[in-house]
Enzyme design. Structure first.
Site, PDB file in Angstrom:
ATOM      1  N   HIS A 100       0.847  -1.191   0.000  1.00  0.00           N
ATOM      2  CA  HIS A 100       0.000   0.000   0.000  1.00  0.00           C
ATOM      3  C   HIS A 100       0.885   1.244   0.000  1.00  0.00           C
ATOM      4  O   HIS A 100       1.930   1.271   0.669  1.00  0.00           O
ATOM      5  CB  HIS A 100      -0.905   0.029   1.233  1.00  0.00           C
ATOM      6  CG  HIS A 100      -1.611  -1.258   1.490  1.00  0.00           C
ATOM      7  ND1 HIS A 100      -2.613  -1.737   0.691  1.00  0.00           N
ATOM      8  CD2 HIS A 100      -1.435  -2.190   2.473  1.00  0.00           C
ATOM      9  CE1 HIS A 100      -3.041  -2.893   1.157  1.00  0.00           C
ATOM     10  NE2 HIS A 100      -2.339  -3.191   2.238  1.00  0.00           N
ATOM     11  N   GLU A 118      -0.935   0.125   8.630  1.00  0.00           N
ATOM     12  CA  GLU A 118      -1.857  -0.816   9.270  1.00  0.00           C
ATOM     13  C   GLU A 118      -1.138  -1.631  10.339  1.00  0.00           C
ATOM     14  O   GLU A 118       0.093  -1.594  10.454  1.00  0.00           O
ATOM     15  CB  GLU A 118      -2.450  -1.762   8.224  1.00  0.00           C
ATOM     16  CG  GLU A 118      -1.403  -2.622   7.521  1.00  0.00           C
ATOM     17  CD  GLU A 118      -1.956  -3.370   6.322  1.00  0.00           C
ATOM     18  OE1 GLU A 118      -2.938  -4.104   6.480  1.00  0.00           O
ATOM     19  OE2 GLU A 118      -1.381  -3.212   5.222  1.00  0.00           O
ATOM     20  N   HIS A 174       3.739  -7.333   1.846  1.00  0.00           N
ATOM     21  CA  HIS A 174       3.267  -8.318   2.814  1.00  0.00           C
ATOM     22  C   HIS A 174       2.222  -9.251   2.202  1.00  0.00           C
ATOM     23  O   HIS A 174       1.684  -8.978   1.125  1.00  0.00           O
ATOM     24  CB  HIS A 174       2.657  -7.620   4.032  1.00  0.00           C
ATOM     25  CG  HIS A 174       1.503  -6.731   3.687  1.00  0.00           C
ATOM     26  ND1 HIS A 174       1.670  -5.425   3.272  1.00  0.00           N
ATOM     27  CD2 HIS A 174       0.155  -6.933   3.672  1.00  0.00           C
ATOM     28  CE1 HIS A 174       0.496  -4.879   3.041  1.00  0.00           C
ATOM     29  NE2 HIS A 174      -0.448  -5.783   3.269  1.00  0.00           N
ATOM     30  N   ARG A 194      -1.341  -5.085  -6.040  1.00  0.00           N
ATOM     31  CA  ARG A 194      -1.136  -6.538  -5.969  1.00  0.00           C
ATOM     32  C   ARG A 194       0.118  -6.907  -6.761  1.00  0.00           C
ATOM     33  O   ARG A 194       0.179  -6.727  -7.978  1.00  0.00           O
ATOM     34  CB  ARG A 194      -2.380  -7.246  -6.511  1.00  0.00           C
ATOM     35  CG  ARG A 194      -2.465  -8.716  -6.171  1.00  0.00           C
ATOM     36  CD  ARG A 194      -3.797  -9.299  -6.642  1.00  0.00           C
ATOM     37  NE  ARG A 194      -4.926  -8.802  -5.876  1.00  0.00           N
ATOM     38  CZ  ARG A 194      -6.011  -8.292  -6.414  1.00  0.00           C
ATOM     39  NH1 ARG A 194      -6.133  -8.198  -7.723  1.00  0.00           N
ATOM     40  NH2 ARG A 194      -6.994  -7.870  -5.636  1.00  0.00           N
TER      41      ARG A 194
END
Length: 323
Positions: A100, A118, A174, A194
């Site tokens: 991200h 996050e 990740h 992705r």
């Protein structure tokens, strides 16, 4: 005032190719099929939270933010959406290898005003996950491994334990893996690049879109930390124990275990998630029932809150606040 009581929202469920059915033990209305995510608190078009009960029942979180602003969120709110998104995630297979952007890169690429930092609090034993690149990994080496179908060789692989906590700054590559059950706290952002999808197809039978160029431009190849955060359990002055898990420019997150504990009252809203046990969550406006895998929002204007376990139950809570 309508904000005096804690607010519970109807979860928005996401059907995914990698999802499972474990949420069914807590969520009696779980839709059919593989459910990967429950967006328990979200101010986002893909899964807008709606108040589930009380005077404000049926009100979208976006409307609450517009109507109450700082009284709901706290002094840092300067307009726009609710800053955090909270998810329960059940992975019955590997998620894609993904990354991200941070705030600056999101704006630069024109994909939004906010990136996505996050964190994950693991709730089960044995889940596989990949966090960051191995020490010494270069963009060129990563590209070669990606072209050769061996991207996992470039990533730190971890087998998670219940209670493990991982902080993922934006731009950390990740992938969650099979067996992971966790709560995620993140910036309100749904931009995902992705990198690789393990050669599989989506629920529609077609390969899912990859974003290789954007991913390579986003990945921080120096973000090599793959281990869980070492957060020790210490007594909390309001009762029980606490593990201070994260404190960054976007949010704070901690885990509480207690028969009775308290928080809030600092002018900032609290997101209180019951992970285990049962009891009550109370403010000056009254009390609500805590049950496993439920999330409540205590508005900034509601003031201090307290959580009390039912007899012989004990409580395990995750408490998050926007920074």
């Amino acid at each position: 005032m309508s904000l005096a009581l804690p607010l519970r929202f109807t979860p928005a469920y996401m059907s995914t190719v990698w999802g499972g059915r474990r949420m069914e033990q807590w969520r009696k209305t779980l839709p059919e099929g593989p459910i990967g995510e429950s967006w328990d608190l979200a101010d986002h078009e893909r899964g807008m939270s709606v108040v589930a009960e009380g005077d404000l029942a049926g009100t979208p979180l976006r409307e609450l933010v517009c109507r109450y602003g700082k009284d709901l969120v706290g002094p840092s709110h300067d307009g726009g959406d609710f800053p955090l998104l909270v998810k329960l995630i059940d992975a019955n297979d590997r998620l894609s290898v993904q990354v991200h952007p941070d705030d600056r890169l999101a704006r630069q690429l024109g994909v939004g005003a906010r990136g996505k930092t996050e964190c994950w609090l693991m709730l089960a034993e044995g889940g596989e996950l990949f966090v960051g690149t191995k020490s010494g990994t270069t963009r060129e080496g990563f590209e070669r491994a990606l072209a050769g179908g061996d991207v996992a060789s470039q990533l730190n692989r971890v087998v998670a334990k219940d209670g493990d906590f991982f902080f993922l700054a934006a731009r950390t590559v990740h992938a969650l893996g099979k067996g992971c059950l966790l709560y995620e706290v993140q910036q309100t952002c749904d931009v995902t690049f992705r990198v690789d999808d393990w050669g599989r197809v989506g629920l529609d039978g077609k390969p899912r879109q990859l974003h290789v160029r954007e991913s390579l431009d986003t990945i921080d190849f120096s973000a090599s930390r793959g281990a869980a955060i070492d957060a020790r359990e210490v007594p909390h002055p309001a009762g029980g124990s606490v593990r201070k898990l994260a404190a960054c420019e976007y949010f704070t997150v901690e885990e509480r275990r207690a028969g009775h504990t308290a928080g809030g009252g600092n002018g900032i809203c609290s997101i209180v998630t019951c992970l285990a046990g049962a009891g009550t969550l109370a403010t000056a406006g009254g009390s609500v029932r805590l049950e496993p895998m439920t999330t409540w929002l205590v508005a900034a204007a509601a003031g201090p809150w307290s959580a009390t376990a039912a007899p012989l139950a004990g409580l395990r809570l995750m408490v998050a606040q926007p920074a």
